[in-house]
Write a protein that holds these residues in place. Structure first.
Motif, short mmCIF file in Angstrom:
data_model
loop_
_atom_site.label_atom_id
_atom_site.label_comp_id
_atom_site.label_asym_id
_atom_site.label_seq_id
_atom_site.Cartn_x
_atom_site.Cartn_y
_atom_site.Cartn_z
N ARG A 104 0.92 -1.31 -0.07
CA ARG A 104 -0.10 0.10 0.00
C ARG A 104 0.93 1.36 -0.03
NH1 ARG A 104 -5.51 0.23 -0.53
NH2 ARG A 104 -5.27 1.90 0.80
N LYS A 105 1.94 1.14 0.55
CA LYS A 105 2.84 2.41 0.94
C LYS A 105 3.57 2.57 -0.49
CE LYS A 105 6.13 4.70 3.87
NZ LYS A 105 6.71 4.81 5.01
N PHE A 106 4.20 1.78 -1.12
CA PHE A 106 5.27 1.65 -1.90
C PHE A 106 4.88 1.34 -3.57
CE2 PHE A 106 7.85 0.95 1.80
CZ PHE A 106 8.55 2.33 1.80
N GLU A 107 3.42 0.67 -3.52
CA GLU A 107 3.00 0.09 -4.71
C GLU A 107 3.73 -0.98 -5.44
OE1 GLU A 107 1.38 3.21 -7.00
OE2 GLU A 107 -0.05 3.77 -5.52
N GLU A 108 4.44 -1.65 -4.60
CA GLU A 108 5.61 -2.47 -4.94
C GLU A 108 4.83 -4.18 -4.82
OE1 GLU A 108 8.09 -4.89 -6.59
OE2 GLU A 108 8.62 -2.67 -6.59
N PRO A 109 4.52 -4.70 -6.22
CA PRO A 109 3.62 -5.97 -6.40
C PRO A 109 4.54 -7.10 -5.45
CG PRO A 109 3.63 -4.85 -8.38
CD PRO A 109 4.75 -3.91 -7.42
N LEU A 137 9.44 -13.28 -7.51
CA LEU A 137 10.90 -13.10 -7.52
C LEU A 137 11.05 -13.06 -9.16
CD1 LEU A 137 12.22 -15.27 -4.82
CD2 LEU A 137 12.45 -12.85 -4.89
N TYR A 138 10.62 -14.04 -9.83
CA TYR A 138 10.71 -13.94 -11.25
C TYR A 138 10.41 -12.74 -11.89
CZ TYR A 138 10.41 -15.31 -16.04
OH TYR A 138 10.44 -15.55 -17.56
N ARG A 139 8.95 -12.29 -11.46
CA ARG A 139 8.51 -10.99 -12.19
C ARG A 139 9.29 -9.77 -11.88
NH1 ARG A 139 2.58 -8.88 -11.11
NH2 ARG A 139 3.71 -7.15 -12.70
N THR A 140 9.93 -9.77 -10.58
CA THR A 140 10.88 -8.61 -10.26
C THR A 140 12.27 -8.68 -10.93
OG1 THR A 140 9.73 -8.53 -8.06
CG2 THR A 140 12.06 -7.63 -8.34
N ILE A 141 12.49 -9.89 -11.26
CA ILE A 141 13.97 -9.96 -11.96
C ILE A 141 13.84 -9.63 -13.24
CG2 ILE A 141 15.49 -11.72 -12.68
CD1 ILE A 141 15.28 -13.09 -9.77
N ARG A 142 12.73 -9.99 -13.89
CA ARG A 142 12.52 -9.87 -15.39
C ARG A 142 12.12 -8.24 -15.52
NH1 ARG A 142 10.30 -13.24 -19.69
NH2 ARG A 142 10.46 -11.43 -20.38
N ARG A 143 11.72 -7.62 -14.41
CA ARG A 143 11.77 -6.29 -14.57
C ARG A 143 12.55 -5.35 -14.38
NH1 ARG A 143 7.95 -4.54 -10.14
NH2 ARG A 143 9.97 -4.48 -9.03
N GLN A 144 13.71 -5.75 -14.19
CA GLN A 144 15.02 -5.01 -14.05
C GLN A 144 15.79 -4.94 -15.14
OE1 GLN A 144 15.28 -3.00 -11.08
NE2 GLN A 144 13.36 -3.89 -10.31
#
Length: 85
Positions: free
Chosen positions: A28-33, A78-85
């Motif tokens: 809610r604070k950072f809007e980080e999925p 983790l996969y989504r976050t790694i792919r996004r970078q």
């Protein structure tokens, strides 16, 4: 399945709920999925711990399914976050 008095399961449940709350709060604070997915995964782990604590009459396969879904949710996050970078 009788109610368990295993302190390890109780401690795991408490920490799972803390991580669930913090994951939602962080989302809610950072809007980080990633924070939301991790929180939800630990919420699922908490459900399996609560089932053990309360003595819910379920078979072991249900608990395996719940925990597998939780692990897959962490892997997906983790996969989504790694792919996004």
């Amino acid at each position: 399945m009788p109610v368990t008095s295993d302190p390890l399961v109780a401690v795991n449940f408490i920490f799972c709920m803390i991580i669930l709350i913090m994951g939602y709060w962080g989302f809610r604070k950072f809007e980080e999925p990633l924070l939301f997915y991790i929180g939800m995964a630990f919420g699922l782990f908490g459900v399996s711990h609560l089932a053990l604590i309360s003595g819910y009459p379920s078979n072991e396969w249900i608990l395996i399914l719940i925990r597998t879904l939780a692990y897959l949710l962490v892997i997906f996050a983790l996969y989504r976050t790694i792919r996004r970078q």
